[in-house]
Design a protein around this motif. Sequence first.
Motif, short mmCIF file in Angstrom:
data_model
loop_
_atom_site.label_atom_id
_atom_site.label_comp_id
_atom_site.label_asym_id
_atom_site.label_seq_id
_atom_site.Cartn_x
_atom_site.Cartn_y
_atom_site.Cartn_z
N ASP A 559 0.83 -1.21 0.00
CA ASP A 559 0.00 0.00 0.00
C ASP A 559 0.86 1.26 0.00
O ASP A 559 0.55 2.25 -0.68
CB ASP A 559 -0.92 -0.02 1.23
N ALA A 563 1.03 4.01 -3.01
CA ALA A 563 0.80 5.43 -2.70
C ALA A 563 1.92 6.30 -3.25
O ALA A 563 1.68 7.40 -3.77
CB ALA A 563 0.68 5.62 -1.18
N ASN A 594 -6.95 10.19 -0.22
CA ASN A 594 -5.71 10.16 0.55
C ASN A 594 -5.96 9.94 2.04
O ASN A 594 -5.20 9.23 2.71
CB ASN A 594 -4.95 11.47 0.34
N ASP A 597 -6.79 6.33 2.57
CA ASP A 597 -5.57 5.52 2.51
C ASP A 597 -4.84 5.52 3.85
O ASP A 597 -4.31 4.49 4.29
CB ASP A 597 -4.66 6.04 1.41
N LYS A 630 4.08 13.44 -0.21
CA LYS A 630 2.81 14.11 -0.47
C LYS A 630 2.96 15.62 -0.51
O LYS A 630 2.31 16.31 -1.31
CB LYS A 630 1.79 13.70 0.58
#
Length: 803
Positions: A559, A563, A594, A597, A630
Amino acid sequence: MWTVVMAQPLTLVLDVPETPGDQDPELSPYEESEVHDSFHQLIQEQSRWVAEEGLELQQVAGNLGALASGHQILLGAEGGPVYSTATLNILASMPSRTIGRSRGAIISQYYNRTVRMRRRSSRPPLGPVMCSARPSLRLYDLELDPAALQEEEKRSLLVKELQGLSAAQRDHMLRGMPLSLQEKRFLREKSRIPRGKQRGQQGCGRVFYCSRLRYTCALALHSLGLALLTRLHALKPWRYALKQIGGLFGSSVLSYFLFLKTLLAFNALLLLPLVAFLVAVQAAFPPEAHPVPRCTGLELLTGGGCFTHTVMYYGYYRNTMLNTPCSSPQCSPGAGSLPYNMPVAYLFTVGATFFITCITLVYSMSHSFGESYRVGSTKGVHAITVFCSWDYKVTQKWASRLQRDNIRTQLKELLAEWRLRRSPQSVCGRLRQVTVLALVWLLCLGVALGCAVAVLTFSEVTIQSPAAAGREAGLLVLPVVVCLLNLAAPYLFRGLATLEQHDSPVLEVYLAVCRNLILKMAILGVLCYHWLGRRVATLQDQCWEDFVGQELYRFLVMDFIFALLDSLFGELVWRLISERRLRRRKPEFDIARNVLDLIYGQTLTWLGVLFSPLLPAVQILRLLILFQVKKASLMANCQAPRRPWLASHMSTVFLTLLCFPAFLGAAIFLCYAVWQVKPSDTCGPFRSLDRMYEAGTVWKRHLEQGSPGAPWLSWLHWYLVENTFFLFLVSALLLAVIYLNIQVVKGQRKVICLLKEQIRNEGEDKIFLINRLHSVYERKERSRAGRAAEVATPALVPDAGDK
C-alpha cells in the motif's frame, strides 16, 4: 418675539448650568453627580406623566442604526433621529461611558488594585485610601485642575504602591495596564528602587547576593529549556510545511497533513509499551538460535526469509519464564530474582496498548469536537479575520509573506461559505440532484461489492493453489491485487461524482469519504475472514500467527509503494495531461482518497500488533516518508481548490472515522483471535494453550501455588479479565461520557443563544428609553416655548384705544 422663539434650536435644560466655553471632555465630580441625578429625575418624571395622562408606550418605528459597543448610537444617519445637545451630554455621562475614559481613571483603577494587593500581603498601606467600585474620579475632591493635578497625584501614588510590590508583581501589573508604551516606561523607571536603597532594604548583602544568584540560575535554566524546546521544535518535519500548505491550499488540504501528524503520535504511543515490555525484554533473553536463511533483499517486500525468526514476529517470543535463576523445572518460583512471565506480559501489554490508544483516541475526538464545534463561536467572522489575524511578532520577510497568504486564504474560505449559504436551490434542481445522487450511490455500492467479491475469490484461489517455486514472490500477488482495486475504485468514484454537480464542496468531500470508507471496510472484512477463517484451518501444523503478521506487513508495504507511485507518477502524469493536452489548470488534491488511505494503513497496523509487535515502527517510517512525498507532490502537481471552503469540522470527522469503523473493527478482530482461535502448537508464547486468554489463568494458578496468601489476585483476574461485565461496564461508561459531553455542549449553545438574544433586547430597551426621554424633553421645550409665546403675544398686539 414669536419668530425669535421658534428660530432657536430646542435644547435640553439641566439643573447644572452649562458654560459655552467648557470644552473639557472630563466632568468634575459635582457635574457628574448632577448629571446622574438629572437622568434619574427624568425617568421619574416620564413615569409620572405616563400615569397621569394614560399614555401607552408604542413600538419604536424605524431602525436607529447600528448599536455599537452595547450603548453607542450612530447619530446623524440618514433617516435616523438627531438628538439635542443635552441628550448627548446625558448619553456621554452614562456610567458605561465614564469607565476607562481617561488615563487618570486607568491609573486610579490600578492604584486601587495595588492597594488591595498590599492589604492581602499584610503590608501597611500608605494612607487612608478609599477604593471605588469603578475607576472614577468622583471620590477625590480636587479643587484645582482635575485633568493635570489629579492625574499627577494618582501617578505618584501608583508609583509608590508599585515600589512596595515585588519585581514579578510589578512587571505583571505594568504589563496588564491598558496604557501606552511611553506611560508604562515612565512608571517602570519611576518605580524602580535604587541599588543602594535596595541593599538597605535587604538588610544583609549575603542574603541579597544569594537571592540574586538563585534568580540568575533559575533564569539561565529557563532560557536553556526554551532553547532546547526551540531546537526540538525545529527538528519536526512539519514545522514550516503546515503553515505553507495552509496558506497556499487552505484548511481543507491542511486537514490531511494534520491528520497524518496525529497518526504519527498514535503510533509512537502504541510502539513505546511494546518495545519496553516485549521487544527489549525478549531481545535481552533470546531463545535458541535457528538457522537463518540468507537475505536476498526480497524480504523488504515479503517480510519473510531472514526476518521470520526475529523479534518482529509472534513466533520468536518464548512461552517460558524469563530471568529465572535456574533452568530445571524443580526450581521454586520464589527462588532468586523475580521471573518475567512472557505469555502474560505479551497478552497484557497488547491489551494495555489498545486500552491506552482507545482512551487517547476518544479524548482526541472530544477535544477536536470542542475545537471545531466551539461553544459561542460565530461563523463568518470576517471583521475579526481582517482586523485581528495579523501577528505583529512576525519580522522576517518570508514569515510575513506566509502570514499574508494565510489571511488571504481564510478570507476566501469565509466568503465562499457565506456565498454558499445565500444561494438557495430550486425545488426542481433539488429533485434532479437527489435522483442523480441515488443512481451514483447504487453504482458505487455495486463497485464496492464487486471489489469485495473479487478479493474473496482471489484469496480462495491462492489457498487452493499454493506456489511451489518462487513462493516468496507468489505471496505478493494478493496484496498487489488488493492495492490495485484500492487505487482504481476511488478514481471511478471520483468520475461518478462529477455527474452529481454539488453546490457545496464540503458535501462533495463527505460523500467521497463515505464511499471510499465503504470500499476499504468491505475489503478489510473479507481479508479478516480470509486470515482467521481460512488460513488458520489450512496452517494448523505451521505457525499461522507468523503468516498473518507477514501478510499484514506485505499489505502495509505494498500500500505504501502504490501510494508513492500514485503520487510520483499518477499525479505528475495527470498534471502534464491537464496542462499540455487539455489546456487546463493543475488537478486538485483528492482529500477523501488520501485520507482513507491513511485510515486503511492505520487499520492494518492495529490488526497486526498481536502478530507483529514492531509493525507500528514500520507505520511510523511509512508516514514520515509519505509526509514528505505528499508535500512535494502537492506543491508541484496540485493547485488550490477552485471553490475554496472552510474545513472547520474535517479533523473531527477524520478522528471519528478512525475511532469507530477502524479501531473498533481492529479491536473486535483481536478479541476474536484471543478468545476464540486456538494458537499454534509450534511457536509463540501461547503454544501450549487452547486459547490465548488462558495465559492469565495459568499465571494466576502459578501465583496461588507460590503465594497462598494472595487470594485477591484470583479475584482481580476473574472480574477484570475472565468476566465480561467489566468490559461492558467500561464501554457503557465511555459511551455515557461521550453522550453527556455532547449534551453539555448542546446546552451551552442554547444558553449562549438565549444570552445573545437578551443582549439584543437590552440594546433595544436602551434605544426605546433614549427615544422616550428625547420626546419628553421636546414636549417640555415645546410647552415652554408656547408659554413664552403667550406671554409675548399681548405686547405685540396693539391696544384698541391707541387707534
